[in-house]
Design a protein around this motif. Structure first.
Motif, short mmCIF file in Angstrom:
data_model
loop_
_atom_site.label_atom_id
_atom_site.label_comp_id
_atom_site.label_asym_id
_atom_site.label_seq_id
_atom_site.Cartn_x
_atom_site.Cartn_y
_atom_site.Cartn_z
N ASP A 80 43.76 42.71 40.09
CA ASP A 80 42.45 42.09 39.87
C ASP A 80 42.06 41.21 41.05
O ASP A 80 40.92 41.23 41.51
CB ASP A 80 42.47 41.23 38.60
CG ASP A 80 42.52 42.04 37.32
OD1 ASP A 80 42.33 43.28 37.40
OD2 ASP A 80 42.75 41.45 36.26
N TRP A 81 43.01 40.41 41.53
CA TRP A 81 42.71 39.42 42.56
C TRP A 81 42.53 40.06 43.94
O TRP A 81 41.64 39.69 44.70
CB TRP A 81 43.82 38.38 42.60
CG TRP A 81 43.55 37.23 43.54
CD1 TRP A 81 44.18 36.97 44.71
CD2 TRP A 81 42.57 36.21 43.38
NE1 TRP A 81 43.67 35.84 45.30
CE2 TRP A 81 42.67 35.35 44.49
CE3 TRP A 81 41.62 35.93 42.40
CZ2 TRP A 81 41.85 34.23 44.67
CZ3 TRP A 81 40.80 34.81 42.56
CH2 TRP A 81 40.92 33.98 43.68
N LEU A 82 43.37 41.04 44.26
CA LEU A 82 43.39 41.61 45.60
C LEU A 82 42.61 42.92 45.71
O LEU A 82 42.43 43.44 46.81
CB LEU A 82 44.84 41.84 46.05
CG LEU A 82 45.70 40.57 46.13
CD1 LEU A 82 47.14 40.92 46.46
CD2 LEU A 82 45.14 39.58 47.15
N GLY A 83 42.17 43.44 44.57
CA GLY A 83 41.36 44.66 44.61
C GLY A 83 42.15 45.94 44.57
O GLY A 83 41.57 47.03 44.50
N ALA A 84 43.47 45.85 44.61
CA ALA A 84 44.32 47.04 44.56
C ALA A 84 45.73 46.59 44.19
O ALA A 84 46.10 45.44 44.45
CB ALA A 84 44.33 47.77 45.91
N PRO A 85 46.52 47.47 43.60
CA PRO A 85 47.90 47.09 43.29
C PRO A 85 48.67 46.74 44.55
O PRO A 85 48.39 47.25 45.64
CB PRO A 85 48.47 48.37 42.63
CG PRO A 85 47.27 49.13 42.17
CD PRO A 85 46.19 48.83 43.15
N VAL A 86 49.66 45.85 44.39
CA VAL A 86 50.54 45.50 45.51
C VAL A 86 51.56 46.61 45.66
O VAL A 86 52.33 46.89 44.76
CB VAL A 86 51.25 44.16 45.24
CG1 VAL A 86 52.28 43.88 46.33
CG2 VAL A 86 50.23 43.03 45.18
#
Length: 388
Positions: free
Chosen positions: A185-191
């Motif tokens: 949610d925060w970074l726009g893509a999974p880590v």
């Protein structure tokens, strides 16, 4: 100043290179210790000119840097594009520690049962304080209180699912408290890492040396928390780009005195562009340059020992135990005392009977933190046998 100290000062950007903003400094250092957010912010101040605490907070809010568990399982600021491969290396040890600590806090379960509850509690919610996360976990059948909540977030972080968000803003509920947020949610893509393990270890060795040379594999192992065999593997994989120095240390070829070519970022390795991180400008600080280092500064945490930087006689004054590493006064690359800030008074505690020239640095600390007025500098007389 010794050549080794001079090179390490420059590698650590303590010569205050021009044109490196907050993300640039994080990229150059690879990771900035951030268990204490005020100390972490001051680490940017001491390595720059003109930055403010608001610049650091803006970089966090804009997601150009991210606070997450990194080397040694400790909170650091990192670039989002580095988080995936760093987590692939540090995550397994962090997960083991988190599971053990969760059990010690009285919460039963395995990663397979705990992680879905953490994700459901955070997904789509934005940053949550510890108390808010605990409430949502309880609603979903996972009662957790106190540090168990933090360790559950750390377990999620070890699997690339959780990062820390910005601290609550002044005047808002939870102001100044840590927040936890669903990573995608925060970074726009999974880590996730685009590198396999060997390429991650090579990148780690290269980026570590860029910020810490001259150094050894044992230094990298101590800084990263990885086994020495992994540090040696990273070293071996980049052996063709290293220069060995007298005394058994290494540096990246062409980077003596903090100058030379940049290094490839993760995305550049993947694409083959190889443009590199902006190299440091200038050389080591001038002799007798003074820096007020914050608590937990990388200059004291970046190598296996503090030999040549902090005399054994004064080690306890800086590191008294209990996980404390005090703010220090650095002169010519050597720690000469500690300092503290209380309101508008900056107190210096020199190791020897001397007055350290810290006024300009004290004023810059106040400027950085947005505090009006000129700080009063008080020199405390060293106690007999201080630090022994």
């Amino acid at each position: 100043m010794s050549d080794l100290r001079g090179e390490r000062l420059a590698a650590q950007s303590l010569h205050r290179p021009a044109l490196l903003g907050v993300p640039g400094l994080v990229g150059r250092l690879l990771a900035v210790q951030a268990q204490d957010v005020t100390a972490a912010a001051l680490a940017f101040r001491v390595r720059s000119t003109g930055l403010t605490r608001e610049d650091v907070e803006t970089a966090v809010r804009e997601r150009s840097i991210v606070r997450a568990w990194g080397p040694r399982g400790t909170l650091h600021y990192m670039l989002p594009e580095d988080l995936g491969w760093l987590t692939s290396l540090s995550g397994p040890a962090l997960a083991r520690t988190a599971i053990r600590r969760i059990g010690q806090e009285g919460v039963a379960g395995s990663p397979e049962t705990l992680l879905p509850a953490v994700v459901r509690a955070l997904e789509g919610q934005g940053p949550l304080t510890k108390a808010e996360l605990g409430e949502r976990l309880s609603v979903r059948g996972l009662p957790a209180t106190g540090q168990a909540i933090v360790h559950l977030a750390a377990l999620g972080a070890a699997h690339g699912l959780v990062v820390l968000g910005p601290g609550g803003r002044d005047g808002a509920p939870g102001a100044g408290k840590p927040t936890y947020v669903h990573a995608a949610d925060w970074l726009g893509a999974p880590v996730a890492s685009s590198l396999d393990r060997d390429r991650s270890l090579a990148e780690l060795a290269r980026r570590y040396l860029r910020a810490h040379a001259p150094a050894t594999p044992a230094d990298l192992a101590a800084w990263s928390g990885l086994p020495l065999r992994d540090a040696r593997t990273g070293w071996r994989l980049i052996a063709g780009s290293l220069d060995e120095l007298p005394g058994g240390c290494w540096r990246l070829r062409g980077t003596a005195s903090g100058t030379g070519s940049g290094i490839e970022t993760t995305s550049e390795i993947a694409s083959g562009t190889g443009a590199g991180i902006e190299p440091a400008s200038g050389t080591a600080p001038a002799p007798h340059a003074v820096r007020l280092l914050p608590a937990f500064d990388e200059y004291l945490l970046g190598w296996r020992t503090r030999s040549g930087v902090l005399a054994d006689a004064h080690a306890r004054a800086v590191h008294p135990g209990g996980g404390i590493l005090r703010p220090t006064v650095l002169v010519d690359g050597v720690i000469r005392g500690t300092w503290s800030l209380n309101g508008s008074t900056l107190t210096v505690s020199p190791f020897e009977a001397e007055r350290l020239p810290v006024q300009a640095e004290a004023e810059d600390v106040s400027r950085f933190l947005g505090r009006p007025g000129t700080p009063a500098v008080f020199h405390r007389e060293p106690a007999s046998g201080h630090g022994r």
